[in-house]
Write an enzyme that holds these catalytic residues in place. Structure first.
Site, PDB file in Angstrom:
ATOM      1  N   CYS A   2       0.824  -1.203   0.000  1.00 24.10           N
ATOM      2  CA  CYS A   2       0.000   0.000   0.000  1.00 24.10           C
ATOM      3  C   CYS A   2       0.868   1.266   0.000  1.00 24.10           C
ATOM      4  CB  CYS A   2      -0.939   0.108   1.183  1.00 24.10           C
ATOM      5  SG  CYS A   2      -2.103  -1.235   1.321  1.00 24.10           S
ATOM      6  N   ARG A  27       5.872  -0.916  -4.396  1.00 23.68           N
ATOM      7  CA  ARG A  27       5.382  -1.552  -3.173  1.00 23.68           C
ATOM      8  C   ARG A  27       4.320  -2.616  -3.469  1.00 23.68           C
ATOM      9  NH1 ARG A  27       6.483   2.032   1.214  1.00 23.68           N
ATOM     10  NH2 ARG A  27       4.687   1.395   2.433  1.00 23.68           N
ATOM     11  N   TRP A  74      -3.001  -2.633  -1.549  1.00 20.40           N
ATOM     12  CA  TRP A  74      -2.645  -4.041  -1.733  1.00 20.40           C
ATOM     13  C   TRP A  74      -3.586  -4.794  -0.812  1.00 20.40           C
ATOM     14  CZ3 TRP A  74      -0.094  -8.205   0.829  1.00 20.40           C
ATOM     15  CH2 TRP A  74       0.427  -9.168  -0.036  1.00 20.40           C
ATOM     16  N   ASN A 100      -2.769   2.578   5.608  1.00 22.50           N
ATOM     17  CA  ASN A 100      -1.922   1.389   5.457  1.00 22.50           C
ATOM     18  C   ASN A 100      -1.885   0.698   6.803  1.00 22.50           C
ATOM     19  OD1 ASN A 100      -1.310   2.361   2.965  1.00 22.50           O
ATOM     20  ND2 ASN A 100       0.831   2.838   3.420  1.00 22.50           N
ATOM     21  N   GLY A 101      -1.895  -0.630   6.796  1.00 19.23           N
ATOM     22  CA  GLY A 101      -1.830  -1.369   8.056  1.00 19.23           C
ATOM     23  C   GLY A 101      -3.082  -2.200   8.253  1.00 19.23           C
ATOM     24  N   GLU A 482      16.828 -24.170   3.234  1.00 21.50           N
ATOM     25  CA  GLU A 482      16.479 -22.828   2.771  1.00 21.50           C
ATOM     26  C   GLU A 482      17.741 -21.959   2.638  1.00 21.50           C
ATOM     27  OE1 GLU A 482      14.259 -21.484   1.305  1.00 21.50           O
ATOM     28  OE2 GLU A 482      14.394 -19.347   1.668  1.00 21.50           O
ATOM     29  N   LYS A 486      19.062 -20.165  -0.810  1.00 20.29           N
ATOM     30  CA  LYS A 486      19.294 -18.708  -0.914  1.00 20.29           C
ATOM     31  C   LYS A 486      20.660 -18.446  -1.512  1.00 20.29           C
ATOM     32  CE  LYS A 486      16.163 -17.344  -0.717  1.00 20.29           C
ATOM     33  NZ  LYS A 486      14.935 -17.990  -0.390  1.00 20.29           N
ATOM     34  N   GLU A 489      20.846 -19.547  -5.328  1.00 20.56           N
ATOM     35  CA  GLU A 489      20.022 -18.854  -6.327  1.00 20.56           C
ATOM     36  C   GLU A 489      20.487 -17.426  -6.600  1.00 20.56           C
ATOM     37  OE1 GLU A 489      15.795 -17.956  -5.657  1.00 20.56           O
ATOM     38  OE2 GLU A 489      16.139 -18.029  -3.515  1.00 20.56           O
ATOM     39  N   HIS A 505      27.467 -40.790   4.920  1.00 22.37           N
ATOM     40  CA  HIS A 505      26.981 -41.789   3.964  1.00 22.37           C
ATOM     41  C   HIS A 505      27.289 -41.371   2.528  1.00 22.37           C
ATOM     42  CE1 HIS A 505      25.168 -44.067   7.179  1.00 22.37           C
ATOM     43  NE2 HIS A 505      24.710 -42.911   7.675  1.00 22.37           N
ATOM     44  N   LYS A 604      10.065 -14.438 -10.607  1.00 20.07           N
ATOM     45  CA  LYS A 604       9.451 -14.318  -9.282  1.00 20.07           C
ATOM     46  C   LYS A 604       8.270 -15.274  -9.140  1.00 20.07           C
ATOM     47  CE  LYS A 604       8.855 -12.725  -5.190  1.00 20.07           C
ATOM     48  NZ  LYS A 604       9.773 -13.302  -4.198  1.00 20.07           N
TER      49      LYS A 604
HETATM   50  C1  AGP Z   1      13.010 -18.851  -3.680  1.00 21.50           C
HETATM   51  O1  AGP Z   1      13.677 -17.757  -3.206  1.00 21.50           O
HETATM   52  C2  AGP Z   1      12.017 -18.632  -4.703  1.00 21.50           C
HETATM   53  N1  AGP Z   1      11.628 -17.401  -5.080  1.00 21.50           N
HETATM   54  C3  AGP Z   1      11.158 -19.820  -5.106  1.00 21.50           C
HETATM   55  O2  AGP Z   1      11.729 -21.000  -4.674  1.00 21.50           O
HETATM   56  C4  AGP Z   1       9.696 -19.745  -4.637  1.00 21.50           C
HETATM   57  O3  AGP Z   1       9.615 -19.934  -3.268  1.00 21.50           O
HETATM   58  C5  AGP Z   1       8.880 -20.807  -5.405  1.00 21.50           C
HETATM   59  O4  AGP Z   1       8.951 -20.553  -6.781  1.00 21.50           O
HETATM   60  C6  AGP Z   1       7.446 -20.851  -4.954  1.00 21.50           C
HETATM   61  O5  AGP Z   1       6.792 -19.649  -5.188  1.00 21.50           O
HETATM   62  P1  AGP Z   1       5.424 -19.313  -4.501  1.00 21.50           P
HETATM   63  O6  AGP Z   1       5.676 -19.258  -3.038  1.00 21.50           O
HETATM   64  O7  AGP Z   1       5.020 -17.998  -5.072  1.00 21.50           O
HETATM   65  O8  AGP Z   1       4.476 -20.423  -4.840  1.00 21.50           O
END
Ligand code: AGP
Length: 609
Positions: A2, A27, A74, A100-101, A482, A486, A489, A505, A604
């Protein structure tokens, strides 16, 4: 999430508001609106969709009014629609507010206002604001806003405009950003600096509890009813940097927004006496819950990693079998699910193609589907039986950070909700966990404040290597996955996550002198086991960085360096341990001059199979 712009000055307000809102587009938003006082009347224009849709609506009508407010919304409470867009007005249409909020007690306030004769026309929490101002208004807008804020629980940045006060804008804030821009004979409110930077570089940052009054003569700021003097800051950033709030990349901005994202996601969901969770949006009965024989969690990427945390947490607390699947696997393996299965779909975007297909498959098989998602009105939110929204706000960097951390909160809240209905978690345990959950936003802030330099320096070790390792047991292993995702990627440094006990193993063959290994050690019940694994790694002369709670007196004896995080329950550790891992990945990528926000080959939102 927002955007707010307010303007009072000598120029027509509408172009200034639209221009400011455009600068806040980063945003994320799904509808927009403006209100101005023109010819003595409050005129409102609102539209679902992007700003050009709003401009299309305004087109052909030249507003000359020199005072107004604008907003990009948003969606949180209520789907994106013209009617739910801000500004919202009171019964008379003479008072307008943008916000906002989240107003946590809006249902209670709405009920009271309706009894007082107010009529509501939207599904939003925000609409209580103009009605409250109307209720208290006796000619003094500042007084009415002050009385309004006294009634509110939750978070807000709000600006109010009233037809009877054509020379005044009043704003208030709590837990949501708002600044004042000071121009030459013109003044602004905005939720972020980019909205005003092309008009002025002089700003005042409002603090929680402050109420600011803009007139054509200047700005006055009050705290607890008393006028306060505020420092005027001069912004030196260029316009592009300003969109990122002065941060070099969206990813680090979003990492730093995590305390706020946690707070918003928790907002209104913990009972004031910590006796349980309040998932208003969630209408499962005890009878429904008792029918479940198993839980299946389905997601992709980072959301899948959040799901693995869910498996550990749910199996421990619910004593139900929990399967976690990658959506692209789940949909093609003819999973054994039926009407006695609770399927939990996790997705930031709510649009990931495989995850959506998995949801549809689950519904075909009559399973009950709960979605944990960040985007209101997304396909996954619409098609699930129940939705737990994560209020992370729009995530722009491809690498998911604040979405993950709020997905974890969604999982914990869901687990506590189910556990209470199933009777598998005792009331005092629920209360203890909720007390600890409540502290997480401040502890996340502490991590950000204290570990920045250490992680920036450590990243220089990781950036030099082609192969790195992340290890842990139990929930630490889930976070290791995770952390390694990070790093790879965004920095393109190869990183593998291993259950610490599994190394010998096979993978131990790759552990050589100085190779960086990050070892997570927050799970008390397996701490000694993890230490034995670290010793196996150290025997091969790797460089080991431990991540442990501040009170841990042993870990420094077995590793080369320790990243200490604030103490919490081991169950909740993932929320805090992931932050240094995100920062490490960020700094490694930044030092390698990678395109942090848009890493190669990645998108994304993955809306194709
Ligand atoms: C990781 O940093 C990613 N952007 C990617 O793994 C993401 O979590 C995945 O594509 C799932 O996306 P979503 O949460 O929008 O479904």
């Amino acid at each position: 999430m927002c955007g707010i712009v307010g303007y009072i000055g000598k120029n027509p307000a509408v172009p200034v508001l639209l221009n400011g809102l455009k600068k806040l587009e980063y945003r994320g938003y799904d509808s927009a609106g403006v209100a101005v006082i023109d010819g003595g009347k409050l005129v409102l224009n609102r539209s679902v969709g992007k700003l050009h849709m709003l401009e299309g609506k305004i087109n052909g009508y030249v507003h000359n009014g020199t005072i107004g407010i604008g907003h990009t919304r948003w969606a949180t409470h209520g789907r994106p629609s013209d009617n739910n867009s801000h500004p919202h007005t009171d019964c008379t249409g003479k008072i307008a507010a943008v916000h906002n909020g989240i107003i946590e007690n809006y249902l209670e306030l709405k009920e009271w206002l309706e009894k007082e004769g107010h009529v509501f026309s939207s599904e939003t929490d925000t609409e209580v604001l103009p009605h409250l101002v109307e209720q208290f208004y006796q000619g003094d807008l500042f007084e009415a806003v002050k009385q309004m804020t006294a009634k509110l629980r939750g978070s807000y940045a709000t600006v109010v405009l009233a037809e009877d006060n054509p020379d005044t804008l009043v704003a208030a804030r709590k837990d949501n950003p708002l600044i004042v821009g000071i121009g030459d004979g013109e003044y602004f409110f905005a939720s972020d600096i980019p909205a005003v930077i092309s008009y002025t570089r002089k700003i005042i940052v409002l603090e929680d509890g402050e109420i600011a009054v803009l007139t054509r003569e200047g700005v006055t700021i009050y705290q607890d009813g008393r006028q306060v003097e505020k420092e005027i800051q001069t912004i030196t950033w260029d316009t592009k940097a300003a969109e990122k709030g002065g941060y070099p990349h969206f990813m680090i901005k979003e990492i730093c927004e995590q305390p706020r994202a946690l707070r918003d996601t928790l907002s209104g969901r913990i009972a004031p006496d910590y006796s349980g969770v309040d998932l208003k949006e969630f209408n499962l009965t005890t009878e429904d819950v008792k029918k479940f024989r198993k839980v299946a969690i389905v997601a992709c990427g980072t959301a899948y990693h959040a799901g693995i945390v869910g498996k550990y947490a749910m199996e421990k607390m619910l004593r139900l079998p929990v399967e976690v699947d990658i959506a692209s696997e789940f949909r093609y393996r003819d999973p054994l699910i039926d009407s006695d299965t609770l399927v939990v779909i996790i997705s930031q975007s709510g649009e990931t193609a495989d995850t959506l297909a998995a949801l549809r498959l689950a519904k075909e098989k009559d399973a009950r589907v709960v979605a944990i998602t960040n985007v209101v009105g997304s396909s996954i939110a619409r098609e699930a039986d129940h939705v737990i929204y994560t209020w992370a706000g729009p995530e722009i960097a491809v690498a998911s950070t604040k979405a993950y951390i709020t997905q974890l909160i969604g999982i914990y809240l869901l687990t506590l909700f189910l556990g209470k209905h199933l009777g598998t978690i005792k009331p005092d345990e629920v209360s203890q966990i909720l007390h600890y959950i409540y502290r997480l936003p401040n502890q996340a802030q502490e991590v950000l404040d204290t570990l920045n330099e250490q992680l920036d320096r450590m990243a220089t070790v990781f950036k030099k290597w082609e192969d790195t390792f992340f290890v842990g047991r139990g929930l630490d292993y889930a976070v290791a996955m995770e952390g390694s995702l990070k790093l790879k990627e965004i920095s393109y440094v190869h990183a593998e996550a291993y259950a610490a006990g599994e190394l010998k193993h096979g993978t131990l063959a790759l552990i050589v002198k100085d190779v960086p290994v990050l070892a997570l050690c927050t799970q008390d019940d397996v701490f000694e086991k993890t230490v034995s694994n670290i010793k196996e790694i150290k025997a091969r002369e790797a460089h080991v960085i431990g991540v442990a709670f501040q009170g841990n007196k042993e870990i420094h004896k077995v590793v080369d360096e320790v990243v200490y995080i604030p103490e919490t329950l081991p169950l909740l550790a993932p929320v805090l341990t992931v932050i240094p891992l995100q920062m490490l990945a960020y700094y490694a990528a930044a030092h390698r001059n990678c395109d942090v926000d848009q890493p190669r080959n990645l998108a994304k939102s993955v809306t194709v199979e």
